[in-house]
Design an enzyme around this catalytic site. Structure first.
Site: not given
Length: 215
Positions: A8, A190-193
């Site tokens: 996700l 978002a973007n695993r940041m």
């Protein structure tokens, strides 16, 4: 079963180090209230990790019952596996995860029994059958032949302590408080940041030091 393609994108919020309060308790209260308002089921449920002298970590879900000025409180059987771990190693960590908010909170610190009178006061607030059930789980985590044995013990205790009779607080049951040394707030991004802000208690003056961690 392969879940490597399941993921996700977390995009519901952010956590700015420059705007967080000085005290982690203020932020913890705020996040807990958000979870309640969003109708997260049992937002006070937390994973409790302990480790005894055998060096084998154990984790289970327990329910936080109070946020104090210095930590958090939960109740359990002192003779349980977790109670044995705590007796051998009075350090613990808990994790709250609120999927609906894409947030988690990790708390670590020292752990100790609370005052017996406070434990008894809470025990007497519990539903009658939950009080009876506490006496069935003795010793908690101990082996039982089958469920029928549990049911028979429960029925006998119900007969001994009907609704109009007070169930005594077990000596083997009560509360623990985790005094917080460190608390980390995680906000999915978002973007695993992801945003990760950790508060560490300064042992010299009990003030809180904050820092951002890499995701």
């Amino acid at each position: 079963m392969d879940f490597s393609d399941q993921r996700l994108s977390y995009e519901k919020g952010q956590l700015d180090q420059q705007s967080v309060p000085e005290s982690p308790f203020e932020l913890f209260h705020s996040w807990m209230n958000d979870a309640i308002e969003q109708k997260v089921q049992e937002p006070y449920a937390m994973s409790l990790a302990t480790c005894g002298t055998d060096m084998k970590p154990s984790v289970r879900i327990v329910l936080m019952r109070e946020i104090t000025e210095t930590g958090i409180v939960f109740y359990t059987n002192y003779q349980s596996a977790k109670g044995q771990d705590i007796a051998e190693n009075p350090n613990a960590e808990v994790l709250f995860f609120w999927h609906e908010l894409e947030r988690q909170v990790r708390i670590s610190g020292s752990i100790a029994k609370i005052d017996a009178d406070k434990s008894a006061a809470y025990f007497q607030k519990r539903p009658h059958d939950s009080q009876v059930g506490a006496w069935v789980s003795q010793p908690q985590s101990g082996e039982v032949a089958n469920r029928e044995v549990m049911e028979q013990t429960f029925e006998q205790l119900q007969a001994d302590y009907p609704e109009n009779k007070e169930v005594p607080t077990p000596e083997f049951w009560g509360g623990y408080e985790i005094t917080i040394d460190e608390i980390e707030f995680w906000q999915g991004r978002a973007n695993r940041m992801h945003d990760r802000i950790v508060y560490t208690c300064d042992s010299d003056d009990s003030s809180w030091i904050t820092k951002r961690l890499l995701p």
